[in-house]
Design an enzyme around this catalytic site. Structure first.
Site, PDB file in Angstrom:
ATOM      1  CG  ASN A 155      -1.784   0.947   1.256  1.00 56.17           C
ATOM      2  OD1 ASN A 155      -1.672   1.993   0.436  1.00 56.17           O
ATOM      3  ND2 ASN A 155      -2.366   1.412   2.411  1.00 56.17           N
TER       4      ASN A 155
ATOM      5  CE  LYS B 119      -0.174   3.411   4.759  1.00 61.53           C
ATOM      6  NZ  LYS B 119      -0.056   3.661   6.202  1.00 61.53           N
TER       7      LYS B 119
ATOM      8  CG  HIS C  73      -5.768   1.934   5.260  1.00 65.59           C
ATOM      9  ND1 HIS C  73      -5.266   3.002   5.900  1.00 65.59           N
ATOM     10  CD2 HIS C  73      -4.769   1.277   4.996  1.00 65.59           C
ATOM     11  CE1 HIS C  73      -4.228   2.748   6.220  1.00 65.59           C
ATOM     12  NE2 HIS C  73      -3.723   1.624   5.698  1.00 65.59           N
TER      13      HIS C  73
ATOM     14  CD  GLU D 104      -2.870   5.679   6.570  1.00 67.54           C
ATOM     15  OE1 GLU D 104      -2.916   5.607   5.359  1.00 67.54           O
ATOM     16  OE2 GLU D 104      -1.868   5.281   7.396  1.00 67.54           O
TER      17      GLU D 104
ATOM     18  CD  GLU E 243      -3.224  -2.133   7.512  1.00 64.92           C
ATOM     19  OE1 GLU E 243      -2.097  -2.215   6.957  1.00 64.92           O
ATOM     20  OE2 GLU E 243      -3.864  -0.807   7.370  1.00 64.92           O
TER      21      GLU E 243
ATOM     22  N   GLY F 133       2.932   2.600  10.812  1.00 67.29           N
ATOM     23  CA  GLY F 133       3.971   3.908  10.775  1.00 67.29           C
ATOM     24  C   GLY F 133       5.028   3.810  11.812  1.00 67.29           C
TER      25      GLY F 133
ATOM     26  CB  SER G 250       5.442  -0.990  12.202  1.00 69.16           C
ATOM     27  OG  SER G 250       4.710   0.384  12.316  1.00 69.16           O
TER      28      SER G 250
HETATM   29  P1  13P Z   1       3.126   0.788   7.626  1.00 71.81           P
HETATM   30  O1  13P Z   1       3.829  -0.450   7.016  1.00 71.81           O
HETATM   31  O2  13P Z   1       3.989   1.897   7.170  1.00 71.81           O
HETATM   32  O3  13P Z   1       3.127   0.689   9.038  1.00 71.81           O
HETATM   33  O4  13P Z   1       1.866   0.989   7.148  1.00 71.81           O
HETATM   34  C1  13P Z   1       0.782  -0.119   7.310  1.00 71.81           C
HETATM   35  C2  13P Z   1      -0.585   0.430   6.581  1.00 71.81           C
HETATM   36  O5  13P Z   1      -1.189   1.145   6.912  1.00 71.81           O
HETATM   37  C3  13P Z   1      -0.739  -0.311   5.138  1.00 71.81           C
HETATM   38  O6  13P Z   1      -1.812  -0.268   4.751  1.00 71.81           O
END
Ligand code: 13P
Length: 252
Positions: free
Chosen positions: A9, A11, A96, A98, A166, A172, A214
């Site tokens: 992903n 983002k 997701h 976010e 997640e 992150g 992460s």
């Molecule tokens: P990170 O791997 O940067 O923690 O992000 C995880 C994530 O949100 C994948 O969708």
């Protein structure tokens, strides 16, 4: 499930299409030598046509990070599964955290999941608690996200469904701050229990469950071996082809 799935992903990254192509080509070349893993790259929408031109393979598929629940219409800023299918995208990440943080509800996620499946797109439905209290309230949160998100999704649709767990607090961060693998296994069992209540044991067991938050080359193996997930959803570490390939190599 023996074959693992690893989804990148990206983002809102990278900022330039040239960089996106470079990362994609690096991943594409690297995965040809790795067996037993299906890889999916989910770039920002605008890069999808260019990456589609670079091609998909048996081992590398394309996906997107969201899709709307109608094919066309007066929906400013939205993109439909039918549109991205024209650019080889077969997966769509939905719900997701976010996006949920911007106000996306489980009801909306549910509409998107159902529509994606009708369009033949595999829905990667994300669930995850924002925090963990000692009382275990996070199990209630996950149950609700699953039950509402999957309302109306039938047993016959499950071949087009992936659940990505997640925990929001673990996204992150550094590898050491991710969820620990035994706690992940506990959650995997819980998700399987809820899916079993909804669909019965055998169909539920066929739904892949991924972990995200992460994920790095240093912790990837534990998530799969101890956490017993069917794969990983990788954010930050998927933006460097080599690091992403190292994660994949760790789990084969
Ligand atoms: P990170 O791997 O940067 O923690 O992000 C995880 C994530 O949100 C994948 O969708």
């Amino acid at each position: 499930m023996s074959k693992k799935i690893v989804i990148a992903n990206w983002k809102m990254n990278p900022s330039k299409v040239a960089e996106a192509k470079k990362i994609y080509n690096g991943i594409k070349k690297g995965v040809t030598k790795i067996r037993g893993v299906d890889t999916v790259v989910c770039p920002p929408f605008v890069f999808l046509p260019e990456l589609a031109k670079l091609g998909v393979t048996k081992k590398l598929a394309l996906g997107v990070q969201d899709t709307f629940y109608e094919e066309t219409g007066a929906q400013t800023g939205q993109v439909s599964p039918a549109m991205v299918k024209g650019y080889k995208a077969k997966y769509t990440i939905l719900g997701h955290s976010e996006r949920r943080a911007l106000g996306e509800s489980s009801d909306l996620v549910n509409k998107k999941v159902r529509h994606a499946i009708v369009e033949g797109c595999t829905a990667v439905m994300c669930v995850g608690e924002t925090e963990r209290s000692d009382e275990g309230d996070y199990f209630r949160v996950i149950r609700e996200e699953l039950e509402v998100g999957l309302a109306g999704v039938k047993r016959a649709d499950l071949s087009k469904l992936i659940i990505a767990y997640e925990p929001v607090w673990a996204i992150g961060k550094r590898a050491e701050e991710a969820l620990d693998a035994p706690a992940l296994y506990e959650m995997v069992l819980f998700i399987q229990k809820v899916l079993t209540e909804l669909y019965g044991r055998a169909p539920a067991q066929k739904v892949p469950i991924l972990y995200g938050g992460s994920v790095k080359p240093s912790n990837a193996k534990e998530f799969v071996e101890v956490g017993k997930v069917d794969g990983l959803l990788v954010g930050g570490a998927s933006l460097k082809a080599n690091e992403f390939l190292d994660i994949i190599k760790e789990i084969v």
